[in-house]
Design an enzyme around this catalytic site. Structure first.
Site, mmCIF file in Angstrom:
data_model
loop_
_atom_site.group_PDB
_atom_site.id
_atom_site.type_symbol
_atom_site.label_atom_id
_atom_site.label_comp_id
_atom_site.label_asym_id
_atom_site.label_seq_id
_atom_site.Cartn_x
_atom_site.Cartn_y
_atom_site.Cartn_z
ATOM 1 N N TYR A 4 0.861 -1.186 0.000
ATOM 2 C CA TYR A 4 0.000 0.000 0.000
ATOM 3 C C TYR A 4 0.896 1.234 0.000
ATOM 4 C CZ TYR A 4 -3.968 2.954 1.569
ATOM 5 O OH TYR A 4 -4.939 3.900 1.688
ATOM 6 N N LYS A 12 -1.559 -1.409 -3.970
ATOM 7 C CA LYS A 12 -2.637 -0.418 -3.915
ATOM 8 C C LYS A 12 -1.967 0.938 -4.078
ATOM 9 C CE LYS A 12 -6.287 1.658 -1.139
ATOM 10 N NZ LYS A 12 -6.951 1.758 0.192
#
Length: 304
Positions: free
Chosen positions: A142, A170
């Protein structure tokens, strides 16, 4: 029509960064979580991220995070991939969480860049490798430097792509050039983590999205990617642009996405409940604006 050149989507295409429902007293509402997850999957989400930023991970206990995964798995079965947020500022703690997520039945783990301490790139790479080595779960990194203070640099991502369990990212980097460099040189599956970039990243090879706005308009978000995949790029662009006012109000108007998503879900009579401190609920004016924008999108015939 399916694009054969797109990399595989390890966790599905339309993932919702699901809020964590709480009761009126602030306790974890597992029944509400199951009902919300069931609705999201029924309306097109094929993956759910649990206990991430939108899921108020900083305020969840380790036990609550595991209970959340188990409850949602029971509600949706195998109809959607479950990605558990396990990232913390402490490598040892993240290792414990990814092992617990695996035992609870998660399909993957979301590992955010360690925040506040701002480790240099070599330390960051070592952190991700140690967490990925700790379980059998595939890992989604992330990258959100605006919140963590540290970017996962493209060259670091390219090296980490060689790890057998680091399979996706992400992407909230707001660096389209850097993203394209990694996409061009690795097999990492990218997921747009900023709703305004869903179509843009999908068009250059992303696997899908992890959407906050999907909490309230899952069918619309699914429709953007489905239209593009079907070759109807005009419709995909129109759907993305029609969602822009709601995206801006939910994610870029001064309130965290968790706050706006819960305000709108509560107003629509769907499971959400309060946010936990230090977050505070949206005021009446903000909630009214969110409802108006949601109604306008629905009136355009784009919500499911």
């Amino acid at each position: 029509m399916t694009n054969p050149d797109k990399p595989p989507a390890p966790f599905g295409r339309t993932l919702c960064a699901m809020v964590t429902p709480f009761s009126g007293t602030g306790a974890l509402d597992l029944d509400g979580a199951g009902l919300l997850a069931e609705r999201l999957v029924a309306l097109g989400c094929d993956g759910l991220v649990l206990g991430g930023t939108t899921g108020e991970s900083p305020t969840l206990t380790d036990a609550e995070q595991a209970d959340l995964v188990r409850a949602v798995r029971e509600a949706v079965g195998r109809r959607a991939s479950l990605v558990a947020g396990v990232g913390t500022a402490d490598t040892r703690h993240s290792v414990e969480l990814i092992r617990a997520a695996e035992k609870a039945g998660a399909d993957g783990a979301l590992v955010v860049t360690p925040y506040y301490s701002r480790p240099p790139q070599d330390a960051l790479e070592a952190h991700f490798r140690e967490v990925a080595d700790a379980s059998g779960l595939p890992v989604m990194l992330y990258d959100i430097p605006a919140r963590t203070g540290t970017r996962i640099e493209p060259e670091t991502l390219i090296r980490l792509a060689g790890h057998p369990r680091i399979v996706s990212v992400k992407d909230c980097s707001d660096d389209l050039l850097g993203t394209q460099k990694v996409l061009a040189r690795t097999d990492l599956a990218y997921y747009a983590g900023s709703d305004e970039q869903i179509l843009a990243l999908y068009a250059v090879g992303a696997a899908g999205c992890v959407s906050t706005v999907a909490n309230v308009v899952p069918g619309h978000v699914t429709g953007i990617l489905a239209a593009f995949e079907a070759g109807d790029t005009t419709r995909a662009a129109r759907l993305q642009l029609r969602a822009t006012p709601l995206i801006e109000a939910m994610t870029a108007a001064g309130l965290p996405g968790t706050v706006t998503a819960k305000a709108l879900l509560n107003a629509l009579g769907l499971p959400a409940g309060p946010v936990r401190p230090p977050l505070r609920p949206a005021g009446r004016a903000a909630t009214a604006q969110l409802l108006t924008l949601h109604e306008e999108l629905a009136a355009a015939g784009q919500t499911v």
